[in-house]
Design an enzyme around this catalytic site. Structure first.
Site, PDB file in Angstrom:
ATOM      1  N   HIS A   8     -77.947  36.436 -20.275  1.00  0.00           N
ATOM      2  CA  HIS A   8     -77.299  37.127 -21.387  1.00  0.00           C
ATOM      3  C   HIS A   8     -78.190  37.138 -22.621  1.00  0.00           C
ATOM      4  CE1 HIS A   8     -75.894  32.864 -22.039  1.00  0.00           C
ATOM      5  NE2 HIS A   8     -76.175  33.154 -23.301  1.00  0.00           N
ATOM      6  N   HIS A  81     -80.203  34.690 -29.564  1.00  0.00           N
ATOM      7  CA  HIS A  81     -81.002  34.031 -28.514  1.00  0.00           C
ATOM      8  C   HIS A  81     -80.964  34.855 -27.237  1.00  0.00           C
ATOM      9  CE1 HIS A  81     -76.908  32.369 -27.666  1.00  0.00           C
ATOM     10  NE2 HIS A  81     -77.306  32.382 -26.407  1.00  0.00           N
ATOM     11  N   GLU A 130     -82.408  30.056 -24.480  1.00  0.00           N
ATOM     12  CA  GLU A 130     -81.465  29.214 -23.755  1.00  0.00           C
ATOM     13  C   GLU A 130     -81.853  29.228 -22.282  1.00  0.00           C
ATOM     14  OE1 GLU A 130     -77.429  30.607 -24.091  1.00  0.00           O
ATOM     15  OE2 GLU A 130     -76.585  28.870 -23.046  1.00  0.00           O
TER      16      GLU A 130
HETATM   17 CO    CO Z   1     -75.991  31.761 -24.824  1.00  0.00          CO
END
Ligand code: CO
Length: 139
Positions: A8, A81, A130
């Protein structure tokens, strides 16, 4: 370490409801489920599905939320992010650290129920990154 799929893109927002309205108006899409609190990360979260990935809308959960400062600098919200999957979170953490990258804290349960950690943007070309264990591949 094996780079997996882009899970994502994290987008910080002062209001998940307002952001959802934007996605509804612009793309005609509805979120995947209702927003939910993720106290371990200090955020409220909601996902919007795209065919090949997801947008993770994140809103501060409390004054100590790690995205409060980001929203002070970016009052409208913005891209926060990116999240890549890896098959083994602990191996990935050891690998980043062996390469001198700053891993921010210990792996914690993320929004998809698997362990995640963040790598400092200064060690990733300016992008807060991440790293998430692929669901279904927990060791
Ligand atoms: Co995230």
């Amino acid at each position: 370490m094996k780079l997996g799929r882009l899970n994502h893109v994290g987008v910080a927002t002062p209001s998940i409801e307002k952001s959802l309205e934007t996605y509804r108006t612009m793309f005609g899409v509805e979120p995947r489920g209702a927003p939910f609190d993720l106290p371990a990360q200090g955020v409220r979260v909601c996902f919007v599905d795209a065919p090949n990935s997801q947008i993770e809308l994140i809103e501060p959960l409390g004054e100590a939320s790690p995205i409060v400062k980001f929203l002070e600098k970016n009052p409208l919200g913005g891209q926060h992010h990116v999240c890549f999957e890896v098959p083994d979170i602990h191996a990935a953490k050891a690998d980043f650290e062996a390469k001198g990258a700053r891993v921010l804290g210990e792996p914690r349960i993320g929004a998809h129920g698997t362990l995640v950690f963040f790598v400092h943007p200064k060690d990733m070309g300016g992008v807060l990154t991440e790293i998430m264990e692929t669901p279904g591949e927990a060791h």
